[in-house]
Write an enzyme that holds these catalytic residues in place. Sequence first.
Site, short mmCIF file in Angstrom:
data_model
loop_
_atom_site.label_atom_id
_atom_site.label_comp_id
_atom_site.label_asym_id
_atom_site.label_seq_id
_atom_site.Cartn_x
_atom_site.Cartn_y
_atom_site.Cartn_z
N LYS A 190 -3.74 -46.28 25.54
CA LYS A 190 -4.80 -45.69 24.71
C LYS A 190 -4.18 -44.79 23.65
O LYS A 190 -3.38 -43.91 23.97
CB LYS A 190 -5.76 -44.87 25.57
CG LYS A 190 -6.79 -45.73 26.25
CD LYS A 190 -7.86 -44.87 26.91
CE LYS A 190 -8.91 -45.77 27.56
NZ LYS A 190 -9.81 -44.98 28.42
N ASP B 52 -11.75 -40.15 16.12
CA ASP B 52 -10.94 -41.29 16.52
C ASP B 52 -11.92 -42.48 16.63
O ASP B 52 -13.14 -42.28 16.68
CB ASP B 52 -10.27 -40.99 17.86
CG ASP B 52 -9.54 -42.18 18.42
OD1 ASP B 52 -8.81 -42.85 17.66
OD2 ASP B 52 -9.69 -42.46 19.63
N LEU B 53 -11.41 -43.69 16.64
CA LEU B 53 -12.30 -44.87 16.69
C LEU B 53 -12.38 -45.47 18.11
O LEU B 53 -13.42 -45.40 18.77
CB LEU B 53 -11.81 -45.93 15.70
CG LEU B 53 -12.56 -47.26 15.72
CD1 LEU B 53 -13.98 -47.09 15.19
CD2 LEU B 53 -11.82 -48.31 14.90
N ASP B 54 -11.24 -46.04 18.53
CA ASP B 54 -11.22 -46.77 19.81
C ASP B 54 -11.45 -45.81 20.98
O ASP B 54 -10.68 -44.86 21.15
CB ASP B 54 -9.87 -47.48 20.00
CG ASP B 54 -9.63 -48.55 18.94
OD1 ASP B 54 -10.53 -49.38 18.73
OD2 ASP B 54 -8.54 -48.56 18.32
N SER C 34 -7.71 -42.86 12.94
CA SER C 34 -7.41 -43.83 13.99
C SER C 34 -6.02 -44.43 13.85
O SER C 34 -5.51 -44.58 12.74
CB SER C 34 -8.45 -44.95 13.92
OG SER C 34 -8.05 -46.06 14.67
N ALA C 35 -5.42 -44.80 14.98
CA ALA C 35 -4.11 -45.47 14.96
C ALA C 35 -4.26 -46.95 14.63
O ALA C 35 -3.27 -47.63 14.34
CB ALA C 35 -3.45 -45.33 16.33
N GLU D 188 -11.56 -37.06 20.26
CA GLU D 188 -10.48 -37.95 20.72
C GLU D 188 -10.64 -38.32 22.19
O GLU D 188 -11.07 -37.48 22.99
CB GLU D 188 -9.14 -37.21 20.59
CG GLU D 188 -8.24 -37.66 19.48
CD GLU D 188 -7.71 -39.08 19.62
OE1 GLU D 188 -7.78 -39.66 20.71
OE2 GLU D 188 -7.23 -39.60 18.62
N ASP D 189 -10.24 -39.53 22.56
CA ASP D 189 -10.27 -39.90 23.98
C ASP D 189 -8.88 -40.03 24.57
O ASP D 189 -8.74 -40.29 25.76
CB ASP D 189 -11.01 -41.24 24.17
CG ASP D 189 -10.21 -42.41 23.62
OD1 ASP D 189 -9.65 -42.27 22.51
OD2 ASP D 189 -10.12 -43.45 24.29
N LYS E 107 0.28 -40.78 16.64
CA LYS E 107 -0.12 -39.69 17.53
C LYS E 107 0.85 -39.69 18.71
O LYS E 107 1.21 -40.79 19.15
CB LYS E 107 -1.55 -39.91 18.05
CG LYS E 107 -2.61 -39.98 16.96
CD LYS E 107 -3.95 -40.47 17.55
CE LYS E 107 -4.96 -40.74 16.44
NZ LYS E 107 -6.21 -41.33 16.90
N THR F 259 -13.47 -50.36 22.48
CA THR F 259 -12.62 -51.53 22.20
C THR F 259 -11.46 -51.64 23.19
O THR F 259 -10.75 -52.65 23.18
CB THR F 259 -12.07 -51.45 20.77
OG1 THR F 259 -11.81 -50.09 20.48
CG2 THR F 259 -13.05 -52.02 19.76
C1 BG6 Z 1 -5.61 -47.19 19.01
C2 BG6 Z 1 -5.90 -47.80 20.37
O1 BG6 Z 1 -6.78 -46.61 18.50
O2 BG6 Z 1 -5.13 -48.19 18.11
C3 BG6 Z 1 -4.66 -48.52 20.89
O3 BG6 Z 1 -6.30 -46.80 21.28
C4 BG6 Z 1 -4.18 -49.54 19.86
O4 BG6 Z 1 -4.96 -49.15 22.11
C5 BG6 Z 1 -3.94 -48.85 18.52
O5 BG6 Z 1 -2.98 -50.16 20.29
C6 BG6 Z 1 -3.51 -49.83 17.42
O6 BG6 Z 1 -4.57 -50.69 17.17
P1 BG6 Z 1 -4.47 -52.05 16.32
O7 BG6 Z 1 -5.91 -52.45 16.16
O8 BG6 Z 1 -3.83 -51.70 15.02
O9 BG6 Z 1 -3.66 -53.02 17.11
MG MG Z 2 -8.90 -43.65 21.10
#
Ligand code: BG6
Ligand code: MG
Length: 218
Positions: free
Chosen positions: A45, A9-11, A114-115, A169-170, A145, A17
Amino acid sequence: MNKKGFIFDLDGVIVDTAKYHFLAWKNLANSIGIDFTHEQNEQLKGVSRIKSLEKILAWGNKTISDTEFQQLMHDKNEDYLQYINKMDASEILPDVSRVLDFLIEGNQAIALGSASKNARPILEKVDLLSKFEEIVDGNDVTKAKPDPEVFLIGAKLLNINPEDCIVFEDSVAGIEAANVANMISIGIGSKNVLGHANHVFKDFTEISNEFLQSLIDK
Ligand code: BG6
Ligand code: MG
């Protein structure tokens, strides 16, 4: 086989972030008269941009038109991008680079799951884009997710069976997605929150090369 798929996962896993998402969502919520706390940010999150705004509006008991909704999503992202644009490699979380390099040295398959729709620009900013063989982000999925879609696409692109994949994943939703996908789930954060993961570590400094090797050898 000694080749596994490692999906990150990224964030909150590679970079922190969440603090920038918090600032941008708070700014936006306050501008339409809604309070926004750190506790509420926790609940966002791993949650997609659309779902996040829906939740904020529900917390504030506010109904708006579709056009306004689209405008607010756009405004939030513009604000968020201002923070992202200032990022550099110093924001990579501790020992993430060591873990990535160990897996690359060991010829393991590595993907991002990542989402976020901003995943690629963020990886570019912190200079990690080249470490990932495949990237699956918010632009590639139709189901967020805890649906396992993001990780299953990642496994397919890496050409590794889901049961030979390991997910870092967090978020609660992300661990659930990895479990449903039949992958080994590794929670990065607190055991209280991520107790449903196969393993939980506070951060990557707690993940030894020996542990990574044991996952590869399984
Ligand atoms: C997830 C974050 O990775 O991405 C969420 O944990 C965030 O907080 C989601 O809303 C979507 O991100 P973005 O950058 O497309 O707005
Ligand atoms: Mg995350």
